[in-house]
Scaffold this motif. Structure first.
Motif, PDB file in Angstrom:
ATOM      1  N   GLY A   9       0.818  -1.190   0.000  1.00 21.65           N
ATOM      2  CA  GLY A   9       0.000   0.000   0.000  1.00 21.65           C
ATOM      3  C   GLY A   9       0.861   1.253   0.000  1.00 21.65           C
ATOM      4  O   GLY A   9       2.082   1.194  -0.144  1.00 21.65           O
ATOM      5  N   GLY A  10       0.205   2.389   0.145  1.00 24.17           N
ATOM      6  CA  GLY A  10       0.900   3.656   0.164  1.00 24.17           C
ATOM      7  C   GLY A  10       0.324   4.624  -0.834  1.00 24.17           C
ATOM      8  O   GLY A  10      -0.797   4.459  -1.317  1.00 24.17           O
ATOM      9  N   LEU A  11       1.113   5.650  -1.153  1.00 27.65           N
ATOM     10  CA  LEU A  11       0.696   6.698  -2.075  1.00 27.65           C
ATOM     11  C   LEU A  11       1.240   6.421  -3.463  1.00 27.65           C
ATOM     12  O   LEU A  11       2.432   6.144  -3.627  1.00 27.65           O
ATOM     13  CB  LEU A  11       1.191   8.061  -1.583  1.00 27.65           C
ATOM     14  N   VAL A  12       0.368   6.497  -4.462  1.00 29.88           N
ATOM     15  CA  VAL A  12       0.764   6.272  -5.846  1.00 29.88           C
ATOM     16  C   VAL A  12      -0.004   7.238  -6.744  1.00 29.88           C
ATOM     17  O   VAL A  12      -1.147   7.595  -6.451  1.00 29.88           O
ATOM     18  CB  VAL A  12       0.510   4.803  -6.265  1.00 29.88           C
ATOM     19  N   GLN A  13       0.620   7.666  -7.824  1.00 28.38           N
ATOM     20  CA  GLN A  13      -0.057   8.564  -8.748  1.00 28.38           C
ATOM     21  C   GLN A  13      -0.973   7.789  -9.686  1.00 28.38           C
ATOM     22  O   GLN A  13      -0.795   6.588  -9.904  1.00 28.38           O
ATOM     23  CB  GLN A  13       0.956   9.379  -9.552  1.00 28.38           C
ATOM     24  N   MET A  83      -2.075  -4.346  -8.465  1.00 27.56           N
ATOM     25  CA  MET A  83      -3.017  -3.349  -8.930  1.00 27.56           C
ATOM     26  C   MET A  83      -2.328  -2.430  -9.921  1.00 27.56           C
ATOM     27  O   MET A  83      -1.416  -1.684  -9.561  1.00 27.56           O
ATOM     28  CB  MET A  83      -3.582  -2.556  -7.754  1.00 27.56           C
ATOM     29  N   ASN A  84      -2.753  -2.496 -11.166  1.00 26.85           N
ATOM     30  CA  ASN A  84      -2.198  -1.674 -12.233  1.00 26.85           C
ATOM     31  C   ASN A  84      -3.202  -0.621 -12.675  1.00 26.85           C
ATOM     32  O   ASN A  84      -4.390  -0.707 -12.387  1.00 26.85           O
ATOM     33  CB  ASN A  84      -1.815  -2.537 -13.436  1.00 26.85           C
ATOM     34  N   SER A  85      -2.714   0.366 -13.406  1.00 27.51           N
ATOM     35  CA  SER A  85      -3.554   1.427 -13.966  1.00 27.51           C
ATOM     36  C   SER A  85      -4.486   2.016 -12.920  1.00 27.51           C
ATOM     37  O   SER A  85      -5.690   2.161 -13.134  1.00 27.51           O
ATOM     38  CB  SER A  85      -4.358   0.885 -15.160  1.00 27.51           C
ATOM     39  N   LEU A  86      -3.928   2.373 -11.791  1.00 27.92           N
ATOM     40  CA  LEU A  86      -4.729   2.838 -10.665  1.00 27.92           C
ATOM     41  C   LEU A  86      -5.410   4.165 -10.962  1.00 27.92           C
ATOM     42  O   LEU A  86      -4.859   5.032 -11.645  1.00 27.92           O
ATOM     43  CB  LEU A  86      -3.871   2.951  -9.413  1.00 27.92           C
ATOM     44  N   LYS A  87      -6.610   4.298 -10.424  1.00 24.98           N
ATOM     45  CA  LYS A  87      -7.427   5.490 -10.580  1.00 24.98           C
ATOM     46  C   LYS A  87      -7.697   6.099  -9.211  1.00 24.98           C
ATOM     47  O   LYS A  87      -7.662   5.396  -8.207  1.00 24.98           O
ATOM     48  CB  LYS A  87      -8.758   5.138 -11.253  1.00 24.98           C
ATOM     49  N   PRO A  88      -7.990   7.401  -9.153  1.00 26.65           N
ATOM     50  CA  PRO A  88      -8.310   8.011  -7.855  1.00 26.65           C
ATOM     51  C   PRO A  88      -9.444   7.305  -7.126  1.00 26.65           C
ATOM     52  O   PRO A  88      -9.429   7.243  -5.892  1.00 26.65           O
ATOM     53  CB  PRO A  88      -8.696   9.444  -8.239  1.00 26.65           C
ATOM     54  N   GLU A  89     -10.410   6.764  -7.851  1.00 22.57           N
ATOM     55  CA  GLU A  89     -11.517   6.063  -7.218  1.00 22.57           C
ATOM     56  C   GLU A  89     -11.117   4.730  -6.590  1.00 22.57           C
ATOM     57  O   GLU A  89     -11.927   4.100  -5.908  1.00 22.57           O
ATOM     58  CB  GLU A  89     -12.677   5.847  -8.204  1.00 22.57           C
ATOM     59  N   ASP A  90      -9.878   4.291  -6.817  1.00 14.26           N
ATOM     60  CA  ASP A  90      -9.363   3.107  -6.141  1.00 14.26           C
ATOM     61  C   ASP A  90      -8.873   3.418  -4.732  1.00 14.26           C
ATOM     62  O   ASP A  90      -8.535   2.500  -3.985  1.00 14.26           O
ATOM     63  CB  ASP A  90      -8.221   2.481  -6.941  1.00 14.26           C
ATOM     64  N   THR A  91      -8.806   4.686  -4.372  1.00 16.27           N
ATOM     65  CA  THR A  91      -8.358   5.084  -3.043  1.00 16.27           C
ATOM     66  C   THR A  91      -9.270   4.495  -1.976  1.00 16.27           C
ATOM     67  O   THR A  91     -10.483   4.700  -2.002  1.00 16.27           O
ATOM     68  CB  THR A  91      -8.322   6.610  -2.917  1.00 16.27           C
ATOM     69  N   ALA A  92      -8.687   3.749  -1.047  1.00 13.36           N
ATOM     70  CA  ALA A  92      -9.463   3.081  -0.008  1.00 13.36           C
ATOM     71  C   ALA A  92      -8.521   2.355   0.938  1.00 13.36           C
ATOM     72  O   ALA A  92      -7.327   2.231   0.668  1.00 13.36           O
ATOM     73  CB  ALA A  92     -10.445   2.080  -0.625  1.00 13.36           C
ATOM     74  N   GLY A 117      -5.888  -4.229   7.343  1.00 11.32           N
ATOM     75  CA  GLY A 117      -6.116  -3.188   6.358  1.00 11.32           C
ATOM     76  C   GLY A 117      -4.840  -2.492   5.938  1.00 11.32           C
ATOM     77  O   GLY A 117      -3.911  -2.338   6.725  1.00 11.32           O
ATOM     78  N   ALA A 118      -4.803  -2.074   4.690  1.00 11.53           N
ATOM     79  CA  ALA A 118      -3.681  -1.329   4.133  1.00 11.53           C
ATOM     80  C   ALA A 118      -4.223  -0.156   3.330  1.00 11.53           C
ATOM     81  O   ALA A 118      -5.073  -0.337   2.459  1.00 11.53           O
ATOM     82  CB  ALA A 118      -2.814  -2.223   3.246  1.00 11.53           C
ATOM     83  N   GLN A 119      -3.729   1.037   3.623  1.00 15.87           N
ATOM     84  CA  GLN A 119      -4.188   2.235   2.930  1.00 15.87           C
ATOM     85  C   GLN A 119      -3.549   2.342   1.556  1.00 15.87           C
ATOM     86  O   GLN A 119      -2.325   2.248   1.421  1.00 15.87           O
ATOM     87  CB  GLN A 119      -3.863   3.487   3.746  1.00 15.87           C
ATOM     88  N   VAL A 120      -4.377   2.534   0.547  1.00 13.25           N
ATOM     89  CA  VAL A 120      -3.920   2.822  -0.803  1.00 13.25           C
ATOM     90  C   VAL A 120      -4.515   4.164  -1.208  1.00 13.25           C
ATOM     91  O   VAL A 120      -5.739   4.323  -1.230  1.00 13.25           O
ATOM     92  CB  VAL A 120      -4.331   1.734  -1.810  1.00 13.25           C
ATOM     93  N   THR A 121      -3.659   5.124  -1.508  1.00 18.21           N
ATOM     94  CA  THR A 121      -4.095   6.449  -1.915  1.00 18.21           C
ATOM     95  C   THR A 121      -3.575   6.734  -3.317  1.00 18.21           C
ATOM     96  O   THR A 121      -2.369   6.675  -3.557  1.00 18.21           O
ATOM     97  CB  THR A 121      -3.598   7.525  -0.942  1.00 18.21           C
ATOM     98  N   VAL A 122      -4.486   7.040  -4.221  1.00 17.58           N
ATOM     99  CA  VAL A 122      -4.140   7.325  -5.608  1.00 17.58           C
ATOM    100  C   VAL A 122      -4.377   8.809  -5.857  1.00 17.58           C
ATOM    101  O   VAL A 122      -5.508   9.287  -5.750  1.00 17.58           O
ATOM    102  CB  VAL A 122      -4.964   6.480  -6.590  1.00 17.58           C
ATOM    103  N   SER A 123      -3.324   9.526  -6.183  1.00 18.25           N
ATOM    104  CA  SER A 123      -3.421  10.960  -6.409  1.00 18.25           C
ATOM    105  C   SER A 123      -4.038  11.249  -7.767  1.00 18.25           C
ATOM    106  O   SER A 123      -3.828  10.516  -8.737  1.00 18.25           O
ATOM    107  CB  SER A 123      -2.054  11.622  -6.297  1.00 18.25           C
ATOM    108  N   SER A 124      -4.783  12.344  -7.848  1.00 24.83           N
ATOM    109  CA  SER A 124      -5.444  12.741  -9.079  1.00 24.83           C
ATOM    110  C   SER A 124      -4.713  13.882  -9.763  1.00 24.83           C
ATOM    111  O   SER A 124      -3.743  14.435  -9.227  1.00 24.83           O
ATOM    112  CB  SER A 124      -6.888  13.141  -8.804  1.00 24.83           C
TER     113      SER A 124
END
Length: 124
Positions: A9-13, A83-92, A117-124
């Motif tokens: 998990g973590g922060l990804v664009q 998880m590939n091609s991540l979208k902001p709506e995948d943030t959870a 649980g693991a936080q995944v944040t996708v930046s927009s």
């Protein structure tokens, strides 16, 4: 019984990739269905993906099919979610889960065991 420990998990664009891992400790879970649910702030928990005990059958939510890949290593009782091609709506928060029923529809309704649980944040 079974303890599920998540890593990753973590922060990804947007457009990036991340891999989650879920290791089962205690009682072996090699014959359990394993997978992930996710929950975004203010939203209900939703099913993401699952894999059967032998690793030859998978189940995906329509929203992630073609982008996410679930796999498992029965030798060390570990499941992986790429998880590939991540979208902001995948943030959870992504929760690993395991179930003994061997039926995907039962897993979708409510697994027996949950990870932390693991936080995944996708930046927009």
């Amino acid at each position: 019984q079974v303890r599920l420990v998540e890593s990753g998990g973590g922060l990804v664009q947007a457009g990036g990739s991340v891999r989650l891992s879920c290791a089962a400790s205690g009682r072996p879970a090699s014959r359990y269905t394993m997978g992930w649910f996710r929950q975004a702030p203010g939203k209900e928990r939703e099913f993401v993906a699952a894999i059967n005990w032998s690793g030859d059958s998978t189940d995906y939510a329509d929203s992630v099919k073609g982008r996410f890949t679930i796999s498992r290593d029965t030798a060390d009782n570990t499941a992986y979610l790429r998880m590939n091609s991540l979208k902001p709506e995948d943030t959870a928060v992504y929760y690993c889960a395991a179930d003994s029923s061997g039926r995907f529809y039962v897993f979708r309704r409510g697994p027996d065991y949950w990870g932390q649980g693991a936080q995944v944040t996708v930046s927009s």
